[in-house]
Design a protein around this motif. Structure first.
Motif, PDB file in Angstrom:
ATOM      1  N   SER B 130       0.863  -1.177   0.000  1.00 34.28           N
ATOM      2  CA  SER B 130       0.000   0.000   0.000  1.00 34.28           C
ATOM      3  C   SER B 130       0.907   1.237   0.000  1.00 34.28           C
ATOM      4  CB  SER B 130      -0.886  -0.036   1.242  1.00 34.28           C
ATOM      5  OG  SER B 130      -1.575   1.173   1.363  1.00 34.28           O
ATOM      6  N   TYR B 131       0.597   2.170  -0.877  1.00 34.13           N
ATOM      7  CA  TYR B 131       1.428   3.360  -1.065  1.00 34.13           C
ATOM      8  C   TYR B 131       1.427   4.193   0.218  1.00 34.13           C
ATOM      9  CZ  TYR B 131       3.055   7.654  -3.394  1.00 34.13           C
ATOM     10  OH  TYR B 131       3.765   8.773  -3.755  1.00 34.13           O
ATOM     11  N   VAL B 132       2.603   4.361   0.776  1.00 32.89           N
ATOM     12  CA  VAL B 132       2.692   4.964   2.113  1.00 32.89           C
ATOM     13  C   VAL B 132       2.140   6.393   2.145  1.00 32.89           C
ATOM     14  CG1 VAL B 132       5.092   5.774   1.877  1.00 32.89           C
ATOM     15  CG2 VAL B 132       4.219   5.204   4.121  1.00 32.89           C
ATOM     16  N   TYR B 133       2.344   7.160   1.078  1.00 35.74           N
ATOM     17  CA  TYR B 133       1.902   8.564   1.096  1.00 35.74           C
ATOM     18  C   TYR B 133       0.392   8.715   0.868  1.00 35.74           C
ATOM     19  CZ  TYR B 133       6.879   9.401   1.053  1.00 35.74           C
ATOM     20  OH  TYR B 133       8.206   9.390   1.377  1.00 35.74           O
ATOM     21  N   ASN B 135      -1.591   7.255   2.845  1.00 32.96           N
ATOM     22  CA  ASN B 135      -2.114   7.139   4.208  1.00 32.96           C
ATOM     23  C   ASN B 135      -2.832   8.445   4.596  1.00 32.96           C
ATOM     24  OD1 ASN B 135      -2.229   7.221   7.129  1.00 32.96           O
ATOM     25  ND2 ASN B 135      -0.838   5.476   7.117  1.00 32.96           N
TER      26      ASN B 135
END
Lengths: 356, 271
Positions: B130-133, B135
């Protein structure tokens, strides 16, 4: 601001590189700037933990910690500089890094992969400054740093409210936030800016430095493998938010917290030292004492970052030590490895005693 | 113990896809990795860590020593990202190293095939995570302190150099106030936001009520020795704060700052 940033660069980049020269002959590649930077920082963290915890427990002021650690840093830097000058006098060369030399002689595919890696790295650096991550734990950890720098007391006030309380022994054994207070005090920059903006840049870069050193150990030959490995590691980090508990989430979102440093810097560094140790066992080489010192520095740094760090590092060293001793039939390696974990055992016992 | 460890493991795995890749990588390296040192670090150690993690005796020992909720940190000894990346490189290193019959054209073809496969593998790993940014906790920073501007402006308005002040804030601001300045103390802080900690405060309840009862709030604010009370500007207030002696200090970024003069606020060194 520029002066403050320069002072921080001195304490976070120059001094660790100088201090790390102590380990320059520990292992293959340990003379590189990256290895010196990371290992030097571990030596500094170890010193901070060893100075700080006894003074916290004796309820001394943060000014004492600050002065003693400053002395330790200066002594380490002077000693390392003297050793470096002696080495240079014997004909050794200084480690150097330049962009031109980095890309010279590389195949186009390899250069393109490195460019892609550096591009993504730069993107993460920009995001670390541009984006703020709302994490409730900062209300504790960053507030502890801010409070300590301002009031001079250590773990004697509730950071959430500012009200006075008894010594918080549980958190005081892992005083990573106080290292941030120290950086703020010496640089003059506001503690919240050091914690939320400057440190993420340095600690994320340091995590990638450790991954890079590991990659170089795994793929020592020049070519496309190392940059591709680094790219895949970067992908793993950037897409590592599949749960809030992952090391990757902590590394990018909560890098100013000690537990993030434990997961993303200390443990990968422990893997790096353990891999070097296993390679030496495999090649039937003598293990230099500085390697055990590095293990010890990693172990004490883990305690600085998190109270659970002591257990995690002991587990890692214990498992790899036993597996290595059995696989290579070198039981003699176990005693010095256990000795390097001794500080962790002491901190764990102290924790149990204080919390008991 | 075992079920708690299992629950934490489930939460740690998230969707579980990257863990599946990790387990497959372990299996692949178990069979194909020749370097014993790498096998110890990337295969045997993770397996032993997992065995220990799920061992009820070990779990009980750790649960006794530390908080249950941080047991998942043992899993940080699993180098998931490193093992996945190393395995991909191992696979393609072997494929690339194999002799190719034919000339330059065949080698070029193989290069493209390998490049495509690497891109595909990268895409698979990215989609599995899951793309951290993305979040939702990430927001654009408003200043060099990474705390909301409203907190900076309110604290600057109430802070008195050389001494501490006591102020009560709406819950959405409490976690930032003392990150910005330790000179502002609060009767309650972030502990009120964590349900499982079971903290309780009448003042917090009064502050967060849909309609603020001034009579009740004024008494509680005084009881907690607060110099200032910060309320959302759109908050419905039953009663007039002025009737309780409160002075309107300022309205900043959608918040109203009141000063309760009942508590003295002397500035050190000033008469």
């Amino acid at each position: 601001m520029a002066v403050q940033l320069l002072i921080l660069a001195l304490f976070l980049l120059v001094v660790p590189v100088l201090a790390g020269s102590i380990f320059a002959r520990t292992d293959r590649g340990s003379g590189s700037l990256l290895f010196r930077w990371v290992s030097g920082q571990f030596l500094l963290w170890m010193g901070f933990q060893l100075i700080c915890v006894p003074l916290i427990l004796r309820e001394r002021s943060f000014g004492n910690v600050s002065a003693l650690f400053l002395g330790y840093t200066a002594a380490l830097a002077l000693l390392a500089s003297a050793a470096e000058i002696r080495r240079l006098a014997r004909g050794a060369s200084l480690p150097a890094w330049s962009l031109g030399r980095f890309f010279r002689g590389r195949q186009p595919v390899e250069a393109a992969l490195w460019l892609l890696f550096w591009g993504l790295f730069l993107f993460q650096m920009v995001q670390a400054v541009r984006l703020a991550y709302a994490d409730g734990d900062d209300a504790y950890y960053v507030a502890v740093s801010v409070l300590t720098e301002e009031s001079g007391t250590m773990y004697q006030r509730i950071p959430y409210t500012g009200l006075t309380t008894g010594l918080d022994t549980r958190h005081s054994l892992a005083p990573f936030p106080l290292w941030i207070s120290f950086l703020s005090r010496v640089s003059g920059m506001r503690t919240v800016s050091v914690a939320q903006v400057v440190l993420p840049l340095v600690l994320i870069a340091m995590a990638y430095a450790v991954f890079g050193l590991l990659g170089r150990r795994l793929f020592p030959e020049k070519g496309w493998k190392l940059p591709l490995f680094m790219l895949f590691v970067e992908l793993g980090v950037i897409f590592g938010d599949y749960s809030i508990y992952t090391v990757e989430n902590f590394m990018i979102a909560r890098s100013r917290q000690g537990k993030a440093a434990l997961g993303s810097i200390v443990l990968p560094f422990l893997f790096l030292v353990l891999l070097g140790l296993l390679k030496k066992l495999q090649e039937k080489e003598k293990i230099p004492p500085s390697m055990y010192l590095l293990l010890g520095a990693a172990a004490v740094s883990a305690c600085l970052c998190s109270t659970l760090g002591a257990l995690i590092v002991c587990m890692g060293v214990g498992i790899v030590g036993i597996l290595g001793a059995v696989s290579y039939k070198r039981p003699g390696v176990l005693a010095p490895m256990a000795l390097s974990c001794l500080p962790c055992v002491c901190y764990a016992l102290l924790y149990l005693f204080l919390e008991g | 113990m075992w079920s708690e460890a299992l629950n934490l493991f489930r939460e740690y795995m998230g969707t579980g896809l990257l863990t599946v890749w990790f387990v497959l990588s372990l299996a692949y390296l178990w069979v194909r990795e020749k370097d014993e040192s790498v096998r110890i670090l990337f295969v045997y150690m993770p397996v032993v860590v997992l065995l220990l993690y799920f061992n009820p005796l070990f779990a009980e020992l750790v649960f006794r020593m530390a908080e249950e909720e941080i047991y998942y940190r043992i899993l940080w000894l699993l180098p998931v990202t490193l093992v996945n990346a190393y395995t991909v490189l191992h696979i393609f290193g072997q494929a690339w190293g194999r002799q190719t019959a034919g000339g330059k054209k065949a080698r070029l073809k193989k290069g493209f095939a390998c490049g495509g496969a690497v891109l595909g593998m990268g895409a698979v790993l990215a989609v599995s995570g899951s793309y951290v940014y993305s979040n939702p906790n990430f927001v654009k920073a408003q200043n060099f302190y990474h705390v909301p501007d409203s907190v900076v402006h309110i604290c600057d308005a109430i802070v008195v150099p050389g001494r501490e002040v006591m102020a009560v804030f709406p819950l959405e601001l409490v976690q930032y106030v003392r990150q910005y300045t330790p000179l502002v103390c609060m009767p309650y802080g972030r502990e009120m936001m964590v349900e499982r900690w079971n903290y309780d405060s009448d003042l917090c309840t009064a502050m967060e009520a849909e309609e603020v009862d001034m009579e009740e709030l004024a008494a509680l604010v005084r009881q907690e020795d607060c110099h200032f009370c910060i309320l959302r500007a759109d908050k419905v207030i039953l009663g007039d704060p002025k009737d309780y002696g409160w002075i309107l200090v300022d309205e900043i970024d959608g918040y109203v700052i009141y000063r309760d003069p009942a508590r003295e606020l002397t500035v050190p060194g000033r008469k």
